[in-house]
Every structure is written in structure tokens, then in C-alpha cells.
Design a protein around this motif. Structure first.
Motif, PDB file in Angstrom:
ATOM      1  N   ALA A  87       0.841  -1.199   0.000  1.00 59.51           N
ATOM      2  CA  ALA A  87       0.000   0.000   0.000  1.00 59.51           C
ATOM      3  C   ALA A  87       0.878   1.251   0.000  1.00 59.51           C
ATOM      4  O   ALA A  87       0.598   2.223  -0.708  1.00 59.51           O
ATOM      5  CB  ALA A  87      -0.929  -0.005   1.208  1.00 59.51           C
ATOM      6  N   SER A  88       1.936   1.217   0.789  1.00 59.38           N
ATOM      7  CA  SER A  88       2.867   2.337   0.835  1.00 59.38           C
ATOM      8  C   SER A  88       3.547   2.531  -0.521  1.00 59.38           C
ATOM      9  O   SER A  88       3.695   3.653  -1.003  1.00 59.38           O
ATOM     10  CB  SER A  88       3.903   2.103   1.927  1.00 59.38           C
ATOM     11  N   LEU A  89       3.937   1.424  -1.144  1.00 63.97           N
ATOM     12  CA  LEU A  89       4.576   1.474  -2.457  1.00 63.97           C
ATOM     13  C   LEU A  89       3.614   2.044  -3.497  1.00 63.97           C
ATOM     14  O   LEU A  89       4.000   2.870  -4.330  1.00 63.97           O
ATOM     15  CB  LEU A  89       5.053   0.074  -2.872  1.00 63.97           C
ATOM     16  N   LYS A  90       2.360   1.627  -3.433  1.00 60.99           N
ATOM     17  CA  LYS A  90       1.344   2.126  -4.361  1.00 60.99           C
ATOM     18  C   LYS A  90       1.179   3.641  -4.200  1.00 60.99           C
ATOM     19  O   LYS A  90       1.101   4.375  -5.184  1.00 60.99           O
ATOM     20  CB  LYS A  90       0.020   1.407  -4.095  1.00 60.99           C
ATOM     21  N   SER A  91       1.142   4.081  -2.959  1.00 59.84           N
ATOM     22  CA  SER A  91       1.027   5.512  -2.686  1.00 59.84           C
ATOM     23  C   SER A  91       2.245   6.277  -3.218  1.00 59.84           C
ATOM     24  O   SER A  91       2.108   7.341  -3.823  1.00 59.84           O
ATOM     25  CB  SER A  91       0.879   5.740  -1.190  1.00 59.84           C
ATOM     26  N   ASP A  92       3.427   5.714  -2.992  1.00 59.58           N
ATOM     27  CA  ASP A  92       4.656   6.344  -3.476  1.00 59.58           C
ATOM     28  C   ASP A  92       4.661   6.433  -5.000  1.00 59.58           C
ATOM     29  O   ASP A  92       5.073   7.443  -5.577  1.00 59.58           O
ATOM     30  CB  ASP A  92       5.886   5.571  -2.997  1.00 59.58           C
ATOM     31  N   MET A  93       4.207   5.385  -5.665  1.00 55.37           N
ATOM     32  CA  MET A  93       4.166   5.377  -7.137  1.00 55.37           C
ATOM     33  C   MET A  93       3.178   6.433  -7.652  1.00 55.37           C
ATOM     34  O   MET A  93       3.437   7.108  -8.639  1.00 55.37           O
ATOM     35  CB  MET A  93       3.786   3.990  -7.665  1.00 55.37           C
ATOM     36  N   ALA A  94       2.054   6.577  -6.959  1.00 51.79           N
ATOM     37  CA  ALA A  94       1.077   7.604  -7.339  1.00 51.79           C
ATOM     38  C   ALA A  94       1.692   8.990  -7.187  1.00 51.79           C
ATOM     39  O   ALA A  94       1.511   9.864  -8.045  1.00 51.79           O
ATOM     40  CB  ALA A  94      -0.187   7.470  -6.501  1.00 51.79           C
ATOM     41  N   ASP A  95       2.436   9.200  -6.098  1.00 44.01           N
ATOM     42  CA  ASP A  95       3.110  10.488  -5.882  1.00 44.01           C
ATOM     43  C   ASP A  95       4.135  10.754  -6.973  1.00 44.01           C
ATOM     44  O   ASP A  95       4.254  11.882  -7.462  1.00 44.01           O
ATOM     45  CB  ASP A  95       3.780  10.520  -4.506  1.00 44.01           C
ATOM     46  N   ILE A  96       4.868   9.730  -7.358  1.00 42.06           N
ATOM     47  CA  ILE A  96       5.859   9.878  -8.431  1.00 42.06           C
ATOM     48  C   ILE A  96       5.160  10.246  -9.735  1.00 42.06           C
ATOM     49  O   ILE A  96       5.617  11.117 -10.483  1.00 42.06           O
ATOM     50  CB  ILE A  96       6.692   8.587  -8.588  1.00 42.06           C
ATOM     51  N   GLY A  97       4.041   9.595 -10.013  1.00 46.90           N
ATOM     52  CA  GLY A  97       3.276   9.908 -11.221  1.00 46.90           C
ATOM     53  C   GLY A  97       2.807  11.353 -11.237  1.00 46.90           C
ATOM     54  O   GLY A  97       2.882  12.030 -12.261  1.00 46.90           O
ATOM     55  N   GLU A  98       2.322  11.842 -10.106  1.00 48.83           N
ATOM     56  CA  GLU A  98       1.884  13.236 -10.012  1.00 48.83           C
ATOM     57  C   GLU A  98       3.047  14.196 -10.224  1.00 48.83           C
ATOM     58  O   GLU A  98       2.917  15.208 -10.908  1.00 48.83           O
ATOM     59  CB  GLU A  98       1.231  13.487  -8.657  1.00 48.83           C
ATOM     60  N   THR A  99       4.174  13.875  -9.625  1.00 45.57           N
ATOM     61  CA  THR A  99       5.360  14.726  -9.780  1.00 45.57           C
ATOM     62  C   THR A  99       5.811  14.766 -11.238  1.00 45.57           C
ATOM     63  O   THR A  99       6.141  15.839 -11.773  1.00 45.57           O
ATOM     64  CB  THR A  99       6.511  14.218  -8.892  1.00 45.57           C
TER      65      THR A  99
END
Length: 90
Positions: free
Chosen positions: A16-28
Motif C-alpha cells: 500500500a505504501s509502495l502504491k502511494s509512493d508510485m502515485a506520488d511519483i506519477g503526479e510529480t
């Protein structure tokens, strides 16, 4: 068996943490892409404006030259027309 359950929960939490991090990377990355696109658009606008100003200055200088030396300008235009006519005939 409790250890497996704890490890499974820990794994789910990490995923779940990894998924959140990947979403943040996508937004960035999306923000960077938009920023780069805007910067590129501004550069193109500035270059177009500069080119337009330079063309106006050149046209103004050309008009001034024609006004100051109308006979010379007419002779040059006639010569260029003759040369272009000969080149096109070939």
C-alpha cells in the motif's frame, strides 16, 4: 501461524505504501511535464515575437532604402527579375 499472518499484514502495508509512493511519483512527473510544456511554449512565443520584430525592422530599413534611392532600387529589382526569369526558363 501468527507469524505468517503478521508478515502478510506487513507485506500488505508495504505494498500500500509502495502504491502511494508510485502515485506520488506519477503526479510529480505530470507536474514536471506540464512545467516543461509551459516553458517551451513561452520560449516559442518569445522567439516568434523576436522574429516578428526583426522582420519589421528589416522591412522598415528596406522601405527607407527604396525611398532614398528609388532608381537604384528599381534597377536592382529589374536585374533580379531578369536573373530569376532566366533561371526559371531553364
Amino acid at each position: 501461524m501468527a507469524t505468517n499472518s503478521n508478515e502478510l499484514q506487513e507485506l500488505k502495508s508495504e505494498l500500500a505504501s509502495l502504491k502511494s509512493d508510485m502515485a506520488d511519483i506519477g503526479e510529480t512527473l505530470a507536474k514536471l511535464a506540464r512545467s516543461s510544456a509551459n516553458e517551451g511554449r513561452e520560449r516559442v512565443k518569445e522567439a516568434a515575437s523576436h522574429s516578428r520584430d526583426q522582420a519589421r525592422q528589416t522591412l522598415g530599413a528596406f522601405e527607407k532604402e527604396v525611398e532614398e534611392r528609388p532608381m537604384t532600387s528599381l534597377a536592382v529589382a529589374l536585374g533580379m527579375g531578369f536573373i530569376l526569369g532566366k533561371l526559371i526558363d531553364r
